[in-house]
Design a protein around this motif. Sequence first.
Motif, mmCIF file in Angstrom:
data_model
loop_
_atom_site.group_PDB
_atom_site.id
_atom_site.type_symbol
_atom_site.label_atom_id
_atom_site.label_comp_id
_atom_site.label_asym_id
_atom_site.label_seq_id
_atom_site.Cartn_x
_atom_site.Cartn_y
_atom_site.Cartn_z
ATOM 1 N N LEU A 26 -5.011 5.212 4.055
ATOM 2 C CA LEU A 26 -6.055 4.356 4.620
ATOM 3 C C LEU A 26 -7.108 3.989 3.578
ATOM 4 N N HIS A 27 -7.347 4.882 2.639
ATOM 5 C CA HIS A 27 -8.327 4.602 1.595
ATOM 6 C C HIS A 27 -7.847 3.516 0.643
ATOM 7 N N ARG A 28 -6.590 3.613 0.175
ATOM 8 C CA ARG A 28 -6.172 2.717 -0.902
ATOM 9 C C ARG A 28 -4.756 2.184 -0.770
ATOM 10 N N GLY A 29 -4.020 2.621 0.252
ATOM 11 C CA GLY A 29 -2.682 2.060 0.466
ATOM 12 C C GLY A 29 -1.638 2.542 -0.512
ATOM 13 N N GLY A 30 -1.943 3.535 -1.324
ATOM 14 C CA GLY A 30 -0.986 4.022 -2.305
ATOM 15 C C GLY A 30 -1.458 5.321 -2.909
ATOM 16 N N GLY A 31 -0.913 5.642 -4.085
ATOM 17 C CA GLY A 31 -1.315 6.865 -4.768
ATOM 18 C C GLY A 31 -0.567 8.092 -4.333
ATOM 19 N N TYR A 32 0.583 7.911 -3.650
ATOM 20 C CA TYR A 32 1.328 9.070 -3.160
ATOM 21 C C TYR A 32 2.830 8.824 -3.285
ATOM 22 N N TYR A 33 3.581 9.916 -3.198
ATOM 23 C CA TYR A 33 5.041 9.857 -3.184
ATOM 24 C C TYR A 33 5.557 10.825 -2.136
ATOM 25 N N ILE A 34 6.322 10.310 -1.171
ATOM 26 C CA ILE A 34 7.040 11.148 -0.216
ATOM 27 C C ILE A 34 8.390 11.452 -0.857
ATOM 28 N N ASP A 35 8.568 12.692 -1.266
ATOM 29 C CA ASP A 35 9.711 13.043 -2.115
ATOM 30 C C ASP A 35 11.040 12.983 -1.371
ATOM 31 N N VAL A 36 11.948 12.196 -1.921
ATOM 32 C CA VAL A 36 13.318 12.121 -1.402
ATOM 33 C C VAL A 36 14.324 12.385 -2.525
#
Length: 546
Positions: free
Chosen positions: A413-423
């Motif tokens: 919600l803050h920036r729409g990115g900056g993460y990875y859901i590990d698969v």
Amino acid sequence: MSVLKGTDQKCRLQLLRLDSSSDFKRPTLCPIDFNGTLQGIRAFLTLETNLGCGRGLVKLIRDARDGGKWKVFTLFTTLEQLKGHEESIKTRRPTGVEHGSHPGRLNWQERRNVEANCEGPFEPTVLIIGAGQGGLTIAARLKQLKIPTLIIDRNGRIGDNWRNRYHQLVLHDSVWLRYDHMPYLNFPPNWPIFTPKDKLAEWFETYAKALELNVWTKTSIVSSDWDESKRQWSLTLKRQSDGLDDTRTLHPRHVIQATGHSGEPYFPSHIKGLDSFKGDRLVHSSQFTGPEPDAKGKKAVIVGCCNSGHDIAQDYYEHGYDVTMVQRSSTLVVSCENLIGVDMKGLYSEDGPPVEDADILDMSTPNTVGARLKVDSTKEINRRDAPLLRALQAAGFALDNGPEGAGLFIKYLHRGGGYYIDVGASQLIADRKIKIKQGQEVERVNPHSLTFSDGSELDADEVVFATGYQNMRETARKIFGDELADRVKDVWGFDEEGETRTMWRRTGHPGFWFFGGNLALCRFYSRLLALQIKALEVGLMEYDVD
């Protein structure tokens, strides 16, 4: 009702009662926080105002500082219907035919053609830009409120916003985890847990046909003008149909920009030497179609370490490339299994409540309170993911836990990115099969390499900039010009009240709205935006510019 009497605002509530229509919704003693140290009572509500009806949820806790009295921890209400303007569903569904003798009447297909092509008297009240999940869900809601609506999209087919992305893209959100159904039409029960991009694109086409949504593909806005006195747009559209260009001018009262969570791709064109690159490919991730099939040993560099960057790096590795990811700052990493098993367990799950009940429970907590409550669940996910996270750090990969340690969704919600859901890519990094260049900006592109701010150099045959997207406000600037873009407010992030800025609500410019988010957000907020527009159209609400 006594909890509402202390307000100095004029209260429109006429009826507020407990909802006991199912075991899940009946008043329940339950933990308020993730660890269960704070117990309280949760109760679903039904409500009626002078304008409509809706639902709500209240959470009560004992106040130890006031003799253990029960007090309201959070109270949430949401409007779902306007009186006299209810959705055309269930008992209010259309008949589909006019029985009796009606010489010259049109059949269903002919009526659909008139509406879909904006022929004769049909003029859209609302024009939506973008035929992705945002545009389709808000159009579906508006249709059930009998508001004439047209979606336009520059792509060739509905769903191309997903279909045209990189070859191996599969959604990281599970079918349960915030990614369940679209309004009025659920995914079938055999839908895969993780949706391949092309399957989702096909579903979007099916959805548009089944819900009878009006969509013009291969269409763009040539010019726009807002008449402040008439509160009406004049939009000139260029549409390619049957190989021919057709120009039409329409006069909607509302424009909804539903061009994606963010906007136009952000490509770092300021980097020196971009035109000097002599390798095989240098593109933004939105233009990446997949690795070359016979490219073993070639060097691929991906600049950016969020979902797209990881997926592309993994795809390159599986095709035999020598892969390096450039991580300029830090990334929040969470395993898909533990995100499902911890954060949304029992809510968005196979054995969870109906999705609309889950939405009420999920959306009922204010963002500022929710961020604090998410800290403990984020810690538990990190505890379960600890071996992987330690291995990533040992490989030189920088991690974070989101704003104030509140985890993935608050960061979204803050920036729409900056993460990875590990698969899968995180293990490849941990095993040094995908290399990491951390903490340095690309300073120059050379014919066959990249030079970084620390003076180091990295050979590259292919470069992909997974550098995200611009703010939706900048997309508005590109389409409608500086006057509108300077008038609307910043999009995403939180305002002074902790609410999401400008999205799904008034933007600062009458007749102009932003709409976006994942399918869960689109499903929930499409109703609220549609109700705002309906209320404006029937005179129940005025657009006050702050």
